[in-house]
Scaffold this motif. Structure first.
Motif, mmCIF file in Angstrom:
data_model
loop_
_atom_site.group_PDB
_atom_site.id
_atom_site.type_symbol
_atom_site.label_atom_id
_atom_site.label_comp_id
_atom_site.label_asym_id
_atom_site.label_seq_id
_atom_site.Cartn_x
_atom_site.Cartn_y
_atom_site.Cartn_z
ATOM 1 N N SER A 102 -5.815 -13.785 25.130
ATOM 2 C CA SER A 102 -6.750 -12.641 25.252
ATOM 3 C C SER A 102 -7.749 -12.677 26.394
ATOM 4 O O SER A 102 -8.664 -12.021 26.555
ATOM 5 N N SER A 103 -7.650 -14.103 26.977
ATOM 6 C CA SER A 103 -8.713 -14.468 28.115
ATOM 7 C C SER A 103 -8.451 -13.537 29.449
ATOM 8 O O SER A 103 -8.901 -13.753 30.402
ATOM 9 N N GLY A 104 -7.497 -12.774 29.475
ATOM 10 C CA GLY A 104 -7.206 -11.970 30.610
ATOM 11 C C GLY A 104 -5.831 -12.465 31.513
ATOM 12 O O GLY A 104 -4.700 -12.888 30.751
ATOM 13 N N GLY A 105 -5.495 -12.526 32.721
ATOM 14 C CA GLY A 105 -4.381 -12.627 33.210
ATOM 15 C C GLY A 105 -3.796 -11.233 33.355
ATOM 16 O O GLY A 105 -3.868 -10.362 32.748
ATOM 17 N N LYS A 106 -3.036 -10.941 34.523
ATOM 18 C CA LYS A 106 -2.208 -9.683 35.075
ATOM 19 C C LYS A 106 -1.050 -9.394 34.272
ATOM 20 O O LYS A 106 -0.364 -8.389 34.186
ATOM 21 N N ARG A 107 -0.425 -10.634 33.617
ATOM 22 C CA ARG A 107 0.811 -10.247 32.931
ATOM 23 C C ARG A 107 1.921 -9.943 33.863
ATOM 24 O O ARG A 107 2.785 -9.081 33.741
ATOM 25 N N ILE A 135 -3.351 -22.680 15.054
ATOM 26 C CA ILE A 135 -2.364 -22.191 16.135
ATOM 27 C C ILE A 135 -2.742 -20.770 16.776
ATOM 28 O O ILE A 135 -2.796 -20.549 17.890
ATOM 29 N N PRO A 136 -2.930 -19.744 15.871
ATOM 30 C CA PRO A 136 -3.404 -18.335 16.529
ATOM 31 C C PRO A 136 -4.658 -18.617 17.058
ATOM 32 O O PRO A 136 -4.855 -17.930 18.057
ATOM 33 N N GLU A 137 -5.393 -19.444 16.701
ATOM 34 C CA GLU A 137 -6.834 -19.528 17.428
ATOM 35 C C GLU A 137 -6.781 -20.009 18.559
ATOM 36 O O GLU A 137 -7.329 -19.315 19.562
ATOM 37 N N ILE A 138 -6.080 -20.953 18.836
ATOM 38 C CA ILE A 138 -5.738 -21.562 20.333
ATOM 39 C C ILE A 138 -4.949 -20.679 21.296
ATOM 40 O O ILE A 138 -5.199 -20.254 22.222
ATOM 41 N N ALA A 139 -3.975 -20.246 20.527
ATOM 42 C CA ALA A 139 -3.014 -19.177 21.331
ATOM 43 C C ALA A 139 -3.888 -17.892 21.734
ATOM 44 O O ALA A 139 -3.625 -17.412 22.765
#
Length: 338
Positions: free
Chosen positions: A55-60, A46-50
């Motif tokens: 953590s892969s980016g995105g501007k939020r 679960i934390p691995e995929i999440a």
């Protein structure tokens, strides 16, 4: 849809959301910490995929809307942090689910989670994140905010099912397309913007203006995304360009190109979208047809019109740094295609 007005008047610098980032920096630090803590689990996968996606980016952008809107009305508690984190978890969950449904290979420049861990794990972790989102909403203690975000979650799911039904169907109408993007994209923008004033106990009129802003911004954002898929870059889009064509998605540029194109073009669209038979050079041909028919230009103009609607809604909200930064966010979303 309103009158198209220039989104940039006297500014010469590139469009940016830096002011919004700066204004919400403190709140977003708390949001990010909460996201990382709530993405944890004793189940290692679960934390691995999440965290792969988080953590892969995105501007939020969506959670920043919640924080900025709450700050605009002088909110001084911590509830907006929980709501903003909930919004981001909802968004992340939809990305995990979307990539499975769309059979996407890339997400934000990385391999999609489904390519690394499989479809089943991606769907189930998405479900976990949705569950965590609702737990955070309950912890905030605002029944109205919970109702708004829960309703948005249901609407988003409806939009995904509608899009699935419209996929590979060349008879899809503009009206149907707009229903899809209002549900699958704009609904979360609207909810993210509305819960800020709600938690700050703003007036009903202010909440309505905030919601209208978010809805129009979300529609503009999706229209720009759909145009970028036929001529943008993977960096701007957050996934591979041409994915919509390969996945058989019927978006506004396609609808306009089919309606305005030559009879022989319809056979091309049928092969690519209905039969899912996309060959080398087909993306270039699709872009050429869209340029010939003005489909991309029209899509961008409609995005600008919704951007103007978003700015109109903002004018009903209190003046200040937050309002200015939120206006710049509209400009930034549109400028991705310039």
């Amino acid at each position: 849809m309103g009158v198209v007005v220039p989104l940039r008047e006297t500014r010469s610098e590139p469009a940016s959301i830096q002011n919004l980032v700066d204004l919400t920096a403190g709140g977003m630090e708390a949001v990010n910490q909460l996201i990382l803590s709530k993405a944890g689990s004793n189940v290692e996968l679960i934390p691995e995929i999440a965290r792969h996606l988080i953590s892969s980016g995105g501007k939020r952008l969506r959670p920043m809307l919640t924080l900025a809107m709450a700050d605009m009305f002088g909110y001084s508690g911590e509830g907006h942090v929980g709501l903003a984190a909930s919004v981001e978890f909802m968004h992340t969950a939809t990305l995990l689910h979307d990539d499975v449904v769309d059979e996407s290979d890339m997400r934000r420049g990385k391999l999609a989670a489904r390519k690394l861990w499989g479809n089943q794990a991606s769907v189930l972790v998405g479900d976990y994140l949705l569950g965590q989102a609702f737990k955070m909403m309950v912890d905030v203690g605002s029944l109205e905010a919970l109702q708004i975000l829960a309703s948005a979650s249901a609407v988003i799911a409806e939009g995904e099912v509608m899009q699935l039904g419209a996929a590979q169907d060349l008879e899809t109408t503009e009206e149907r397309y707009m229903q899809v993007i209002e549900a699958k994209t704009a609904a979360l923008f609207a909810a993210a913007a509305e819960v800020g004033p709600v938690i700050a106990e703003a007036s009903d009129a202010d909440r309505a203006h905030a919601r209208a802003y978010g809805m129009a911004l979300g529609l503009a954002f999706q229209l720009v995304d759909d145009a970028l898929d036929y001529g943008g870059s993977a960096a701007d889009l957050g996934k591979d360009t041409g994915d919509d064509l390969r996945e058989g998605k019927i978006t506004l540029p396609v609808i306009l190109a089919i309606r305005r194109g030559k009879p022989e073009d319809r056979e091309f669209w049928s092969r690519c979208l209905e039969e899912r038979d996309v060959r080398d050079g087909d993306l270039d041909r699709a872009i050429a047809i869209m340029q010939e028919t003005g489909a991309l230009t029209e899509t961008i103009e409609r995005a600008r019109a919704f951007g103007a609607e978003a700015l109109d809604a903002l004018r009903g909200l209190p003046a200040g740094g937050q309002r200015e930064a939120l206006a710049e966010a509209v400009e930034f979303c549109i400028a991705r295609v310039s």
